[in-house]
Design a protein around this motif. Structure first.
Motif, PDB file in Angstrom:
ATOM      1  N   PRO A   1       0.839  -1.211   0.000  1.00  0.00           N
ATOM      2  CA  PRO A   1       0.000   0.000   0.000  1.00  0.00           C
ATOM      3  C   PRO A   1       0.868   1.253   0.000  1.00  0.00           C
ATOM      4  O   PRO A   1       1.706   1.438   0.890  1.00  0.00           O
ATOM      5  N   ASP A   2       0.722   2.078  -0.988  1.00  0.00           N
ATOM      6  CA  ASP A   2       1.538   3.279  -1.132  1.00  0.00           C
ATOM      7  C   ASP A   2       0.784   4.479  -0.577  1.00  0.00           C
ATOM      8  O   ASP A   2      -0.378   4.700  -0.895  1.00  0.00           O
ATOM      9  N   GLY A   3       1.459   5.257   0.263  1.00  0.00           N
ATOM     10  CA  GLY A   3       0.850   6.460   0.813  1.00  0.00           C
ATOM     11  C   GLY A   3       0.002   6.208   2.047  1.00  0.00           C
ATOM     12  O   GLY A   3      -0.437   7.159   2.687  1.00  0.00           O
ATOM     13  N   GLN A   4      -0.251   4.946   2.419  1.00  0.00           N
ATOM     14  CA  GLN A   4      -1.082   4.638   3.575  1.00  0.00           C
ATOM     15  C   GLN A   4      -0.256   4.231   4.785  1.00  0.00           C
ATOM     16  O   GLN A   4      -0.773   4.176   5.893  1.00  0.00           O
ATOM     17  N   VAL A   5       1.009   3.898   4.575  1.00  0.00           N
ATOM     18  CA  VAL A   5       1.852   3.410   5.652  1.00  0.00           C
ATOM     19  C   VAL A   5       3.134   4.222   5.672  1.00  0.00           C
ATOM     20  O   VAL A   5       3.722   4.523   4.625  1.00  0.00           O
TER      21      VAL A   5
ATOM     22  N   ILE B   1      21.245 -10.295   9.614  1.00  0.00           N
ATOM     23  CA  ILE B   1      21.288  -9.379   8.473  1.00  0.00           C
ATOM     24  C   ILE B   1      19.862  -8.935   8.173  1.00  0.00           C
ATOM     25  O   ILE B   1      18.967  -9.765   8.011  1.00  0.00           O
ATOM     26  N   LEU B   2      19.657  -7.627   8.122  1.00  0.00           N
ATOM     27  CA  LEU B   2      18.352  -7.048   7.834  1.00  0.00           C
ATOM     28  C   LEU B   2      18.393  -6.359   6.476  1.00  0.00           C
ATOM     29  O   LEU B   2      19.312  -5.587   6.187  1.00  0.00           O
ATOM     30  N   PHE B   3      17.407  -6.636   5.631  1.00  0.00           N
ATOM     31  CA  PHE B   3      17.256  -5.990   4.321  1.00  0.00           C
ATOM     32  C   PHE B   3      15.991  -5.138   4.386  1.00  0.00           C
ATOM     33  O   PHE B   3      14.872  -5.647   4.238  1.00  0.00           O
ATOM     34  N   ILE B   4      16.155  -3.845   4.631  1.00  0.00           N
ATOM     35  CA  ILE B   4      15.030  -2.925   4.829  1.00  0.00           C
ATOM     36  C   ILE B   4      14.768  -2.193   3.520  1.00  0.00           C
ATOM     37  O   ILE B   4      15.635  -1.486   3.004  1.00  0.00           O
ATOM     38  N   ILE B   5      13.575  -2.363   2.981  1.00  0.00           N
ATOM     39  CA  ILE B   5      13.212  -1.784   1.681  1.00  0.00           C
ATOM     40  C   ILE B   5      12.754  -0.341   1.867  1.00  0.00           C
ATOM     41  O   ILE B   5      11.827  -0.065   2.636  1.00  0.00           O
ATOM     42  N   ASP B   6      13.417   0.572   1.178  1.00  0.00           N
ATOM     43  CA  ASP B   6      13.076   2.002   1.202  1.00  0.00           C
ATOM     44  C   ASP B   6      12.438   2.346  -0.144  1.00  0.00           C
ATOM     45  O   ASP B   6      13.138   2.591  -1.133  1.00  0.00           O
ATOM     46  N   ILE B   7      11.114   2.345  -0.161  1.00  0.00           N
ATOM     47  CA  ILE B   7      10.406   2.571  -1.434  1.00  0.00           C
ATOM     48  C   ILE B   7      10.557   4.009  -1.900  1.00  0.00           C
ATOM     49  O   ILE B   7      10.648   4.278  -3.107  1.00  0.00           O
ATOM     50  N   LYS B   8      10.621   4.944  -0.976  1.00  0.00           N
ATOM     51  CA  LYS B   8      10.707   6.358  -1.348  1.00  0.00           C
ATOM     52  C   LYS B   8      11.982   6.648  -2.109  1.00  0.00           C
ATOM     53  O   LYS B   8      11.972   7.379  -3.117  1.00  0.00           O
TER      54      LYS B   8
ATOM     55  N   THR C   1      24.048  -0.318   0.634  1.00  0.00           N
ATOM     56  CA  THR C   1      22.750   0.134   0.121  1.00  0.00           C
ATOM     57  C   THR C   1      22.569  -0.453  -1.270  1.00  0.00           C
ATOM     58  O   THR C   1      23.355  -0.172  -2.173  1.00  0.00           O
ATOM     59  N   LEU C   2      21.548  -1.274  -1.425  1.00  0.00           N
ATOM     60  CA  LEU C   2      21.317  -1.979  -2.673  1.00  0.00           C
ATOM     61  C   LEU C   2      20.262  -1.268  -3.511  1.00  0.00           C
ATOM     62  O   LEU C   2      19.500  -0.435  -3.009  1.00  0.00           O
ATOM     63  N   ALA C   3      20.203  -1.640  -4.775  1.00  0.00           N
ATOM     64  CA  ALA C   3      19.254  -1.030  -5.701  1.00  0.00           C
ATOM     65  C   ALA C   3      17.906  -1.713  -5.597  1.00  0.00           C
ATOM     66  O   ALA C   3      17.816  -2.936  -5.532  1.00  0.00           O
ATOM     67  N   LEU C   4      16.859  -0.924  -5.561  1.00  0.00           N
ATOM     68  CA  LEU C   4      15.485  -1.421  -5.601  1.00  0.00           C
ATOM     69  C   LEU C   4      14.909  -1.102  -6.974  1.00  0.00           C
ATOM     70  O   LEU C   4      14.729   0.068  -7.322  1.00  0.00           O
ATOM     71  N   GLU C   5      14.659  -2.127  -7.743  1.00  0.00           N
ATOM     72  CA  GLU C   5      14.166  -1.932  -9.099  1.00  0.00           C
ATOM     73  C   GLU C   5      12.651  -1.765  -9.086  1.00  0.00           C
ATOM     74  O   GLU C   5      11.963  -2.346  -8.250  1.00  0.00           O
ATOM     75  N   VAL C   6      12.165  -0.966 -10.017  1.00  0.00           N
ATOM     76  CA  VAL C   6      10.737  -0.717 -10.122  1.00  0.00           C
ATOM     77  C   VAL C   6      10.284  -1.023 -11.535  1.00  0.00           C
ATOM     78  O   VAL C   6      10.927  -0.643 -12.512  1.00  0.00           O
TER      79      VAL C   6
ATOM     80  N   GLY D   1      11.295  -4.808  -6.731  1.00  0.00           N
ATOM     81  CA  GLY D   1      12.042  -6.045  -6.582  1.00  0.00           C
ATOM     82  C   GLY D   1      13.534  -5.797  -6.468  1.00  0.00           C
ATOM     83  O   GLY D   1      14.038  -4.739  -6.864  1.00  0.00           O
ATOM     84  N   PHE D   2      14.242  -6.778  -5.925  1.00  0.00           N
ATOM     85  CA  PHE D   2      15.698  -6.759  -5.864  1.00  0.00           C
ATOM     86  C   PHE D   2      16.158  -8.187  -5.628  1.00  0.00           C
ATOM     87  O   PHE D   2      15.356  -9.098  -5.374  1.00  0.00           O
ATOM     88  N   SER D   3      17.454  -8.401  -5.706  1.00  0.00           N
ATOM     89  CA  SER D   3      18.009  -9.737  -5.513  1.00  0.00           C
ATOM     90  C   SER D   3      19.367  -9.621  -4.836  1.00  0.00           C
ATOM     91  O   SER D   3      20.028  -8.576  -4.898  1.00  0.00           O
TER      92      SER D   3
END
Length: 575
Positions: free
Chosen positions: A62-66, A110-117, A222-227, A233-235
């Protein structure tokens, strides 16, 4: 009984169709509108130089709601703290693991925290690390990326670029060219000034853009988050170091759903491939193929010895003795297919469907035969009586369907990914049904013991009934010990053993099953000199219409009391 066996066989064939959904150690899980705050994707024991390859795609949140800064979303990869006990579970704490600032112990986390912004994945390492992380680093967010993120329905969606010697952003539709600024054009050049490779070399170009991070160094990659349209997604690929081998748990966390209130749905597809230097099996599973084939040979040898005993004492053999032989052979065949199944999982990463089908069929038949045989022996069928009462027949009407359900649950668990919600539902069903079957199988033995206790004080054959009473009491204790050991004690030993020795759990279960089979066969052996199965030889002690159970060849035949004593009394009175 034949109808029950036929139903089990048909059910086994139908349920094997479920095998197409499972991919063993090469996992692919798709969740749609999921609301769980934590998804346990997999547990795997790694040796040194083992690899974990994870690819997340089609992530929709959910985008913009969280507020993802306070309620993050991402993965956690943790090693067990004490042997088989994981360092934490989703239910162990009320706080989301992704919000941890520091670890409570030195175990790798190891934590992989996704930063959508910011279209990035922030990697946080805790504990003593000895792993290598290989992934695509984050690049500067370009205008094309921002456009793809803000307008997900745009046909031309860009992939994030990398810094330095990284490949350029490519539109999804390569036939359409997107105007590029001077800065973007410069990113698409390599150090040698050559333009980016053609699309047919895209896979090689992507491989070159990956960066290797030594997690033992004080860094936070800091890894790349593909859109792609509205999906993210990422790997990453992780290599396990010599000091970091152990049992690892991979989980996906959506921390917002841990809070009270309405749950926010999310969807994603994840592919996980785990390997050890010797193949695709976990450290605890590598010896299982050899273990099962060896135990199959032992059970087959025991079955041949049992058949030889039956042939040697053929006049004292009952039908249930042949049923016990069939159980031993079925158990041996089931272990053979189980060994073959693990062999192909280790070499191919997934089972061969035909061999897996054969294993599940024989496993289903073995389970049904086991509980049928235990119930028949417990009721004293053929040894004490050859007719089952209505109360005893109801046990079979309960136990046999429950055994079919238990095997259904087992097959579904084996062919379902661990992260799916159905996996835990069927796992609970299997545990509950198994306990019910084990409890129900004790009732016939208790009834036989009570019947023998009453008979020993009423029919004048106390000595023989007391011997049989002793036998069934021993049998009751054997069943209870077998159930407790295989269902409780062996599991407790498993979670306290080092990760590479957890295969000993399966070894202990198989050895205890062999001992139980041998003791049962010894106690109820078809020998004419078996004190437990002998009946009195004096005709005066045999009541009218009593069933003859001394010889299996005369099973079901009854005797009638002679009247010679009455004629002798009449002759004495005339004198």
């Amino acid at each position: 009984m034949a109808e029950a066996h036929g139903a089990c066989l048909v059910t086994g064939f139908l349920l094997t169709l479920l095998l197409t959904g499972g991919e063993a150690r090469i996992h692919k899980l798709t969740l749609t509108n999921e609301t769980r705050f934590a998804v346990d994707l997999n547990n795997f024991g790694f040796y040194a130089n083992g690899t974990l390859n994870v690819t997340l795609s089609h992530l929709r949140v959910p985008d913009g709601q969280v507020d993802y800064s306070t309620h993050p979303v991402g993965f956690s990869l943790s090693r067990s703290r004490v042997n088989g006990v994981l360092s934490y579970t989703a239910e162990e704490t009320d706080t989301c693991p992704l919000t941890l600032a520091k670890s409570n112990n030195d175990e790798p986390l190891i934590l992989f925290i996704i930063d959508i912004k910011n279209l990035s994945v922030n990697v946080t390492t805790m504990g003593i690390q000895d792993n290598i992380l290989i992934s695509k680093p984050k690049a500067e967010v370009t205008k094309v990326q921002r456009k793809a993120r803000d307008a997900p329905d745009n046909a031309a969606v860009a992939q994030p670029a990398d810094t330095g010697e990284q490949t350029a952003i490519k539109p999804e539709d390569e036939s359409k060219e997107i105007p590029k600024s001077n800065e973007e054009s410069a990113v698409q050049k390599k150090d040698d000034g050559q333009p980016e490779e053609k699309p047919n070399h895209e896979a090689e170009a992507k491989a070159e853009t990956r960066t290797e991070y030594n997690l033992s160094l004080p860094m936070q990659p800091t890894l790349a988050l593909e859109v792609n349209q509205s999906f993210y997604g990422f790997s990453f690929l992780m290599k396990v170091g010599p000091k970091a081998e152990g049992l690892y748990s991979l989980k996906f966390h959506y921390c917002r759903n841990r809070m009270p209130g309405p749950k926010q749905p999310y969807s994603f597809t994840v592919e996980v491939t785990e390997k050890n230097p010797g193949g695709f099996l976990s450290a605890a599973e590598i010896p299982l193929s050899r273990l099962y084939i060896c135990m199959a040979g032992v059970f087959f040898t025991a079955a041949l010895v049992w058949v030889y005993t039956l042939m040697k004492h053929r006049y004292s053999v009952f039908k249930i003795h042949w049923l016990m032989a069939a159980l031993a052979f079925t158990k041996s065949i089931s272990l053979v297919f189980h060994s073959i199944n693990y062999h192909f999982i280790n070499t191919e990463g997934h089972p061969i469907e035909g061999w897996a089908v054969m294993y599940y069929i024989t496993h289903l038949l073995k389970g049904a035969l086991l509980f049928i045989t235990l119930a028949l022996i417990g009721t004293g069928w053929a040894f004490v009586k050859y007719i089952l009462s209505d109360k005893e027949k109801k046990i079979f009407m309960i136990v046999i369907p429950l055994q079919v359900l238990a095997n259904v649950a087992y097959i579904i668990i084996e062919s379902t990914e661990e992260g799916s919600s159905e996996y835990y539902l069927w796992k609970e069903i299997l545990f509950l049904v198994d306990l019910i079957c084990c409890g129900a199988i004790l009732f016939p033995v208790v009834w036989s013991i009570r019947h023998l206790q009453e008979a020993s004080s009423t029919d004048g054959k106390a000595a023989m009934n007391l011997e049989k009473l002793k036998l069934f009491r021993h049998y009751y204790v054997m069943i209870v010990c077998y159930i407790y050991f295989t269902r409780i004690i062996a599991i407790l030993l498993k979670i306290t053993m080092p990760f590479q020795w957890q295969w000993c759990y399966e070894f202990l279960v198989e050895v205890s099953t062999l001992i139980f089979f041998v003791l049962t066969g010894y106690k109820f052996r078809p020998a004419s000199n078996n004190p437990y199965l002998q009946l009195p030889q004096d005709e005066d002690d045999v009541e009218a219409d009593e069933v003859v159970t001394e010889s299996g060849a005369m099973e079901g035949i009854s005797k009638v009391k002679k009247t010679s004593n009455g004629r002798e009394r009449q002759k004495e009175s005339t004198l």
